[in-house]
Design a protein around this motif. Structure first.
Motif, PDB file in Angstrom:
ATOM      1  N   ASP A 120      -7.526 -51.461 -35.541  1.00 29.00           N
ATOM      2  CA  ASP A 120      -6.300 -52.080 -35.044  1.00 29.00           C
ATOM      3  C   ASP A 120      -5.348 -51.077 -34.421  1.00 29.00           C
ATOM      4  O   ASP A 120      -4.253 -51.435 -33.997  1.00 29.00           O
ATOM      5  CB  ASP A 120      -5.592 -52.858 -36.159  1.00 29.00           C
ATOM      6  CG  ASP A 120      -5.356 -52.010 -37.406  1.00 29.00           C
ATOM      7  OD1 ASP A 120      -5.736 -50.815 -37.400  1.00 29.00           O
ATOM      8  OD2 ASP A 120      -4.807 -52.544 -38.383  1.00 29.00           O
ATOM      9  N   ASP A 172     -11.027 -60.523 -39.565  1.00 32.24           N
ATOM     10  CA  ASP A 172     -10.650 -60.122 -38.203  1.00 32.24           C
ATOM     11  C   ASP A 172     -11.746 -60.485 -37.200  1.00 32.24           C
ATOM     12  O   ASP A 172     -11.458 -60.955 -36.095  1.00 32.24           O
ATOM     13  CB  ASP A 172     -10.388 -58.617 -38.152  1.00 32.24           C
ATOM     14  CG  ASP A 172      -9.131 -58.204 -38.907  1.00 32.24           C
ATOM     15  OD1 ASP A 172      -8.356 -59.092 -39.315  1.00 32.24           O
ATOM     16  OD2 ASP A 172      -8.934 -56.992 -39.088  1.00 32.24           O
ATOM     17  N   TRP A 220     -11.303 -63.321 -34.166  1.00 34.93           N
ATOM     18  CA  TRP A 220     -11.523 -62.834 -32.797  1.00 34.93           C
ATOM     19  C   TRP A 220     -12.579 -63.685 -32.102  1.00 34.93           C
ATOM     20  O   TRP A 220     -12.418 -64.070 -30.943  1.00 34.93           O
ATOM     21  CB  TRP A 220     -11.950 -61.367 -32.815  1.00 34.93           C
ATOM     22  CG  TRP A 220     -12.282 -60.836 -31.448  1.00 34.93           C
ATOM     23  CD1 TRP A 220     -13.513 -60.663 -30.896  1.00 34.93           C
ATOM     24  CD2 TRP A 220     -11.341 -60.430 -30.445  1.00 34.93           C
ATOM     25  NE1 TRP A 220     -13.416 -60.174 -29.623  1.00 34.93           N
ATOM     26  CE2 TRP A 220     -12.088 -60.016 -29.316  1.00 34.93           C
ATOM     27  CE3 TRP A 220      -9.946 -60.367 -30.397  1.00 34.93           C
ATOM     28  CZ2 TRP A 220     -11.480 -59.553 -28.149  1.00 34.93           C
ATOM     29  CZ3 TRP A 220      -9.338 -59.902 -29.231  1.00 34.93           C
ATOM     30  CH2 TRP A 220     -10.094 -59.502 -28.126  1.00 34.93           C
ATOM     31  N   ARG A 250     -10.821 -67.435 -31.846  1.00 32.92           N
ATOM     32  CA  ARG A 250      -9.525 -67.659 -31.204  1.00 32.92           C
ATOM     33  C   ARG A 250      -9.066 -66.520 -30.303  1.00 32.92           C
ATOM     34  O   ARG A 250      -8.003 -66.613 -29.683  1.00 32.92           O
ATOM     35  CB  ARG A 250      -8.454 -67.928 -32.273  1.00 32.92           C
ATOM     36  CG  ARG A 250      -8.808 -69.099 -33.173  1.00 32.92           C
ATOM     37  CD  ARG A 250      -7.769 -69.361 -34.236  1.00 32.92           C
ATOM     38  NE  ARG A 250      -6.477 -69.782 -33.701  1.00 32.92           N
ATOM     39  CZ  ARG A 250      -5.525 -70.376 -34.401  1.00 32.92           C
ATOM     40  NH1 ARG A 250      -5.737 -70.621 -35.692  1.00 32.92           N
ATOM     41  NH2 ARG A 250      -4.395 -70.725 -33.855  1.00 32.92           N
ATOM     42  N   GLU A 307      -7.984 -63.648 -31.163  1.00 33.61           N
ATOM     43  CA  GLU A 307      -6.856 -62.937 -31.750  1.00 33.61           C
ATOM     44  C   GLU A 307      -7.374 -61.790 -32.615  1.00 33.61           C
ATOM     45  O   GLU A 307      -8.393 -61.919 -33.287  1.00 33.61           O
ATOM     46  CB  GLU A 307      -6.003 -63.883 -32.598  1.00 33.61           C
ATOM     47  CG  GLU A 307      -5.396 -65.024 -31.786  1.00 33.61           C
ATOM     48  CD  GLU A 307      -4.706 -66.064 -32.663  1.00 33.61           C
ATOM     49  OE1 GLU A 307      -4.431 -65.773 -33.830  1.00 33.61           O
ATOM     50  OE2 GLU A 307      -4.469 -67.179 -32.153  1.00 33.61           O
ATOM     51  N   GLY A 308      -6.647 -60.670 -32.589  1.00 36.69           N
ATOM     52  CA  GLY A 308      -7.111 -59.475 -33.280  1.00 36.69           C
ATOM     53  C   GLY A 308      -7.104 -59.604 -34.788  1.00 36.69           C
ATOM     54  O   GLY A 308      -7.916 -58.986 -35.480  1.00 36.69           O
ATOM     55  N   TYR A 309      -6.174 -60.403 -35.320  1.00 40.77           N
ATOM     56  CA  TYR A 309      -6.113 -60.620 -36.773  1.00 40.77           C
ATOM     57  C   TYR A 309      -5.327 -61.890 -37.047  1.00 40.77           C
ATOM     58  O   TYR A 309      -4.642 -62.425 -36.153  1.00 40.77           O
ATOM     59  CB  TYR A 309      -5.477 -59.424 -37.495  1.00 40.77           C
ATOM     60  CG  TYR A 309      -4.002 -59.232 -37.217  1.00 40.77           C
ATOM     61  CD1 TYR A 309      -3.045 -59.595 -38.153  1.00 40.77           C
ATOM     62  CD2 TYR A 309      -3.560 -58.685 -36.006  1.00 40.77           C
ATOM     63  CE1 TYR A 309      -1.686 -59.435 -37.912  1.00 40.77           C
ATOM     64  CE2 TYR A 309      -2.208 -58.516 -35.750  1.00 40.77           C
ATOM     65  CZ  TYR A 309      -1.280 -58.888 -36.697  1.00 40.77           C
ATOM     66  OH  TYR A 309       0.058 -58.730 -36.451  1.00 40.77           O
ATOM     67  N   ASP A 310      -5.433 -62.381 -38.254  1.00 38.25           N
ATOM     68  CA  ASP A 310      -4.771 -63.622 -38.668  1.00 38.25           C
ATOM     69  C   ASP A 310      -3.390 -63.267 -39.210  1.00 38.25           C
ATOM     70  O   ASP A 310      -3.234 -62.956 -40.384  1.00 38.25           O
ATOM     71  CB  ASP A 310      -5.627 -64.317 -39.739  1.00 38.25           C
ATOM     72  CG  ASP A 310      -5.095 -65.687 -40.127  1.00 38.25           C
ATOM     73  OD1 ASP A 310      -4.152 -66.168 -39.482  1.00 38.25           O
ATOM     74  OD2 ASP A 310      -5.644 -66.270 -41.091  1.00 38.25           O
ATOM     75  N   LYS A 311      -2.389 -63.312 -38.342  1.00 42.68           N
ATOM     76  CA  LYS A 311      -1.040 -62.868 -38.718  1.00 42.68           C
ATOM     77  C   LYS A 311      -0.517 -63.689 -39.894  1.00 42.68           C
ATOM     78  O   LYS A 311      -0.491 -64.917 -39.849  1.00 42.68           O
ATOM     79  CB  LYS A 311      -0.091 -62.986 -37.520  1.00 42.68           C
ATOM     80  CG  LYS A 311       1.321 -62.478 -37.804  1.00 42.68           C
ATOM     81  CD  LYS A 311       2.162 -62.460 -36.552  1.00 42.68           C
ATOM     82  CE  LYS A 311       3.612 -62.114 -36.862  1.00 42.68           C
ATOM     83  NZ  LYS A 311       3.751 -60.813 -37.546  1.00 42.68           N
ATOM     84  N   TRP A 313      -3.628 -68.871 -40.246  1.00 44.12           N
ATOM     85  CA  TRP A 313      -4.769 -69.731 -39.901  1.00 44.12           C
ATOM     86  C   TRP A 313      -5.586 -70.037 -41.155  1.00 44.12           C
ATOM     87  O   TRP A 313      -5.968 -71.186 -41.390  1.00 44.12           O
ATOM     88  CB  TRP A 313      -5.628 -69.038 -38.842  1.00 44.12           C
ATOM     89  CG  TRP A 313      -6.690 -69.917 -38.250  1.00 44.12           C
ATOM     90  CD1 TRP A 313      -6.568 -71.228 -37.885  1.00 44.12           C
ATOM     91  CD2 TRP A 313      -8.033 -69.541 -37.945  1.00 44.12           C
ATOM     92  NE1 TRP A 313      -7.762 -71.697 -37.377  1.00 44.12           N
ATOM     93  CE2 TRP A 313      -8.672 -70.681 -37.396  1.00 44.12           C
ATOM     94  CE3 TRP A 313      -8.755 -68.364 -38.064  1.00 44.12           C
ATOM     95  CZ2 TRP A 313     -10.003 -70.660 -36.980  1.00 44.12           C
ATOM     96  CZ3 TRP A 313     -10.074 -68.329 -37.643  1.00 44.12           C
ATOM     97  CH2 TRP A 313     -10.690 -69.478 -37.110  1.00 44.12           C
TER      98      TRP A 313
END
Length: 373
Positions: free
Chosen positions: A16, A196, A200, A203, A205-209, A213
């Motif tokens: 990251d 992660d 990715w 969706r 996306e780099g990670y599940d903020k 999700w």
């Protein structure tokens, strides 16, 4: 003792970013002074992921990636130094872990490979670099990992309180700081890595903020049980692992037997896998009074909640509450390991890695080699 200001550089299995930490270090203290996270270009990240998952490549491709990573690490260091108004003469040394692309601690010829050419860093910064920390421990019969428990012991050991330090990066690992017993530490399995990779894939996306999700789904018990049955989890310590074992391909093999699962339910189940495997190891190791969490996983409220639920009676908090940034812990550790190496002090703990003895770790890349024109 080689006290002074040291820079630690870490790019872990989560990929990251390149974490750069500045600290003043001597035999009695580690005082963090600054930190900076440098982005990893998408093409470099994808090349690293491909290697870790066993994709073939030429020696030329590996060599080029080694050079590019070395330059990237140097760029990250120089950016932080510019932000802090520092010159090369202000820094005693840089401790650079390098990027692990393969870790194979078992078999006839155990090996580990961290890339990111330290010569590039020394040449670009004009600062001595210490790197290649893991292979001496492996040469002495150890796993080469984890190395951070020695640092956890130096900073967080308590005379009477039973503590464990949990780092949740791409892989999760525990340090057992139990008064009256040798420090132990080992990997527990996936940390953020599978979560992660899945978000990715699904969706982009780099990670599940904040675990948002995953919080929208529910645990798929048959999938969880199938993953927990992997024999790696039953191996005794010392043990270590990485992306070469726990990766998207590993997850997809389990999903093939259970088609049609909702993507968010898979994510929820991966959170539960991480929480369950960590909690099992904490309890199997005798439990503790306080579990101190660092790494990116400590920023995931759902994961932290699931850990607390599994570990009733144990206080689960981040190391930030103890005055040590959970985001910077590993960078600080490799700054400290550089200090240990230059001071002629051992950096490994045989009780953790399984090495035959303690040893000074790493190779030194001097800023100004002994040469006169």
């Amino acid at each position: 003792m080689k006290s002074g200001r040291f820079i630690g550089v870490m790019s872990g299995t989560s990929l990251d970013g390149v974490d750069v930490v500045l600290a003043a270090i001597d035999q009695t203290m580690v005082a963090q002074q600054a930190s900076y996270s440098h982005p990893i270009p998408a093409d470099i990240r994808q090349q690293i992921l491909a290697i870790c998952q066993g994709q073939s490549l030429t020696l030329s491709q590996l060599g080029q990636l080694d050079t590019r990573l070395g330059r990237l690490f140097a760029e990250a260091i120089l950016t932080m130094m510019q932000q802090q108004g520092l010159e090369a003469s202000d820094i005693t040394a840089i401790g650079c872990h390098g990027q692990t692309v393969w870790h194979e601690p078992l078999g006839d010829a155990p090996n580990t490979l961290q890339i990111g050419d330290n010569n590039q860093i020394a040449a670009a910064t004009g600062i001595t670099v210490v790197g290649d920390f893991r292979r001496r421990d492996m040469a002495l019969g150890g796993q080469g990992a984890p190395l951070v428990p020695a640092f956890h012991q130096a900073l967080l050991m308590h005379a009477s309180e039973r503590r464990m330090v949990l780092n949740i990066g791409g892989i999760a690992n525990l340090s057992l700081l139990i008064p009256g017993t040798p420090v132990r530490g080992y990997d527990t399995g996936p940390g953020n890595m599978l979560m992660d990779a899945w978000i990715w894939r699904q969706r982009g996306e780099g990670y599940d903020k904040d675990g948002a999700w995953a919080a929208s789904g529910q645990v798929v018990t048959p999938l969880l049980q199938a993953m927990l049955a992997d024999p790696w989890f039953a191996l005794p310590a010392p043990k270590s692992t990485g992306r070469e074992y726990f990766n998207l391909g590993w997850l997809e093999k389990h999903l093939q037997a259970m088609p049609g699962l909702a993507a968010e339910d898979v994510q929820t189940t991966l959170v539960e896998l991480t929480a369950t495997t960590i909690a099992q190891q904490v309890l199997l190791s005798g439990g503790c009074d306080r579990l101190l969490v660092c790494g990116g996983g400590g920023r995931n409220p759902l994961l932290m909640a699931r850990l607390a639920a599994h570990l009733a009676g144990i206080e689960v908090i981040t190391t930030d509450r103890m005055g040590i940034s959970g985001d910077d812990m590993e960078g600080l550790a490799f700054a400290w390991l550089a200090y240990r190496t230059l001071s002629g002090l051992p950096g490994n703990l045989p009780s953790v890695t399984g090495a035959s003895r303690a040893s000074v770790l790493g190779a030194i890349f001097p800023a100004n080699p002994l040469y006169k024109e």
